[in-house]
Design a protein around this motif. Structure first.
Motif, PDB file in Angstrom:
ATOM      1  N   MET A   1      -2.535  -5.790  45.002  1.00 32.16           N
ATOM      2  CA  MET A   1      -2.576  -6.803  43.973  1.00 32.16           C
ATOM      3  C   MET A   1      -3.656  -7.818  44.299  1.00 32.16           C
ATOM      4  SD  MET A   1       1.233  -7.916  42.891  1.00 32.16           S
ATOM      5  CE  MET A   1       1.374  -7.885  41.147  1.00 32.16           C
ATOM      6  N   LYS A   2      -4.266  -8.304  43.268  1.00 33.09           N
ATOM      7  CA  LYS A   2      -5.303  -9.302  43.449  1.00 33.09           C
ATOM      8  C   LYS A   2      -4.666 -10.684  43.610  1.00 33.09           C
ATOM      9  CE  LYS A   2      -8.485  -6.585  40.791  1.00 33.09           C
ATOM     10  NZ  LYS A   2      -9.284  -6.455  39.601  1.00 33.09           N
TER      11      LYS A   2
ATOM     12  N   LEU B   1      -5.377 -13.498  42.286  1.00 32.99           N
ATOM     13  CA  LEU B   1      -5.205 -14.190  41.010  1.00 32.99           C
ATOM     14  C   LEU B   1      -3.912 -13.754  40.318  1.00 32.99           C
ATOM     15  CD1 LEU B   1      -6.851 -16.274  39.458  1.00 32.99           C
ATOM     16  CD2 LEU B   1      -7.864 -14.422  38.158  1.00 32.99           C
ATOM     17  N   THR B   2      -3.597 -12.482  40.414  1.00 35.51           N
ATOM     18  CA  THR B   2      -2.371 -11.957  39.819  1.00 35.51           C
ATOM     19  C   THR B   2      -1.137 -12.487  40.546  1.00 35.51           C
ATOM     20  OG1 THR B   2      -3.589  -9.945  39.276  1.00 35.51           O
ATOM     21  CG2 THR B   2      -1.213  -9.834  39.137  1.00 35.51           C
ATOM     22  N   ILE B   3      -1.203 -12.559  41.859  1.00 41.10           N
ATOM     23  CA  ILE B   3      -0.077 -13.068  42.644  1.00 41.10           C
ATOM     24  C   ILE B   3       0.164 -14.545  42.347  1.00 41.10           C
ATOM     25  CG2 ILE B   3       0.730 -13.543  44.989  1.00 41.10           C
ATOM     26  CD1 ILE B   3      -0.821 -10.995  45.825  1.00 41.10           C
ATOM     27  N   ILE B   4      -0.900 -15.337  42.297  1.00 37.62           N
ATOM     28  CA  ILE B   4      -0.771 -16.758  41.985  1.00 37.62           C
ATOM     29  C   ILE B   4      -0.193 -16.946  40.587  1.00 37.62           C
ATOM     30  CG2 ILE B   4      -2.085 -18.878  41.566  1.00 37.62           C
ATOM     31  CD1 ILE B   4      -3.973 -17.947  43.842  1.00 37.62           C
ATOM     32  N   GLY B   5      -0.668 -16.148  39.638  1.00 39.29           N
ATOM     33  CA  GLY B   5      -0.140 -16.224  38.278  1.00 39.29           C
ATOM     34  C   GLY B   5       1.334 -15.895  38.220  1.00 39.29           C
TER      35      GLY B   5
ATOM     36  N   VAL C   1      -3.152 -11.971  33.398  1.00 32.47           N
ATOM     37  CA  VAL C   1      -4.005 -11.125  32.548  1.00 32.47           C
ATOM     38  C   VAL C   1      -5.434 -11.136  33.071  1.00 32.47           C
ATOM     39  CG1 VAL C   1      -5.021 -10.954  30.242  1.00 32.47           C
ATOM     40  CG2 VAL C   1      -2.566 -11.347  30.508  1.00 32.47           C
ATOM     41  N   ALA C   2      -5.922 -12.293  33.511  1.00 39.06           N
ATOM     42  CA  ALA C   2      -7.276 -12.375  34.064  1.00 39.06           C
ATOM     43  C   ALA C   2      -7.386 -11.577  35.364  1.00 39.06           C
ATOM     44  CB  ALA C   2      -7.658 -13.822  34.307  1.00 39.06           C
ATOM     45  N   GLY C   3      -6.352 -11.606  36.183  1.00 43.50           N
ATOM     46  CA  GLY C   3      -6.375 -10.860  37.432  1.00 43.50           C
ATOM     47  C   GLY C   3      -6.322  -9.366  37.233  1.00 43.50           C
ATOM     48  N   VAL C   4      -5.566  -8.933  36.241  1.00 39.61           N
ATOM     49  CA  VAL C   4      -5.441  -7.496  35.980  1.00 39.61           C
ATOM     50  C   VAL C   4      -6.693  -6.962  35.305  1.00 39.61           C
ATOM     51  CG1 VAL C   4      -4.168  -5.795  34.596  1.00 39.61           C
ATOM     52  CG2 VAL C   4      -2.933  -7.525  35.896  1.00 39.61           C
ATOM     53  N   SER C   5      -7.271  -7.739  34.390  1.00 38.46           N
ATOM     54  CA  SER C   5      -8.399  -7.226  33.617  1.00 38.46           C
ATOM     55  C   SER C   5      -9.751  -7.441  34.290  1.00 38.46           C
ATOM     56  CB  SER C   5      -8.423  -7.875  32.230  1.00 38.46           C
ATOM     57  OG  SER C   5      -8.688  -9.256  32.357  1.00 38.46           O
ATOM     58  N   SER C   6      -9.814  -8.236  35.349  1.00 39.23           N
ATOM     59  CA  SER C   6     -11.108  -8.445  36.010  1.00 39.23           C
ATOM     60  C   SER C   6     -11.540  -7.185  36.763  1.00 39.23           C
ATOM     61  CB  SER C   6     -11.021  -9.632  36.968  1.00 39.23           C
ATOM     62  OG  SER C   6     -10.173  -9.334  38.049  1.00 39.23           O
ATOM     63  N   LYS C   7     -12.823  -6.963  36.746  1.00 35.38           N
ATOM     64  CA  LYS C   7     -13.364  -5.774  37.414  1.00 35.38           C
ATOM     65  C   LYS C   7     -13.401  -5.993  38.915  1.00 35.38           C
ATOM     66  CE  LYS C   7     -16.255  -4.583  33.513  1.00 35.38           C
ATOM     67  NZ  LYS C   7     -17.602  -4.366  33.028  1.00 35.38           N
ATOM     68  N   SER C   8     -13.099  -4.975  39.680  1.00 34.20           N
ATOM     69  CA  SER C   8     -13.157  -5.089  41.135  1.00 34.20           C
ATOM     70  C   SER C   8     -14.608  -5.030  41.593  1.00 34.20           C
ATOM     71  CB  SER C   8     -12.331  -3.993  41.798  1.00 34.20           C
ATOM     72  OG  SER C   8     -12.758  -2.736  41.350  1.00 34.20           O
TER      73      SER C   8
END
Length: 72
Positions: A1-2, A4-8, A64-71
């Motif tokens: 998990m990224k 940003l996703t964890i913080i969200g 949503v930003a964490g999931v949709s951001s490109k790695s």
């Protein structure tokens, strides 16, 4: 998990807690100080439910930003 996703997700949980259970805290306020004599008052303050709703919304945006951001 990224991160940003964890913080969200954590912000969503905190906002949901405030929405469902409410959150209050006490604040000590010094009312009178004359020489060695002092008086204080304990005020109970609560966080309004709209703050919890706002936190849930911000958390959803972060997830949503964490999931949709490109790695990278």
């Amino acid at each position: 998990m990224k991160p940003l996703t964890i913080i969200g997700a954590l912000i969503i949980l905190a906002g949901g807690f405030v929405l469902l259970r409410g959150f209050s805290f006490t604040k000590d306020k010094s009312v009178l100080e004359v020489g060695p004599i002092s008086a204080s008052v304990e005020e109970k303050q609560s966080i309004p439910p709209w703050v919890g709703g706002l936190a849930v919304g911000v958390g959803l945006v972060l997830v949503v930003a964490g999931v949709s951001s490109k790695s990278r």
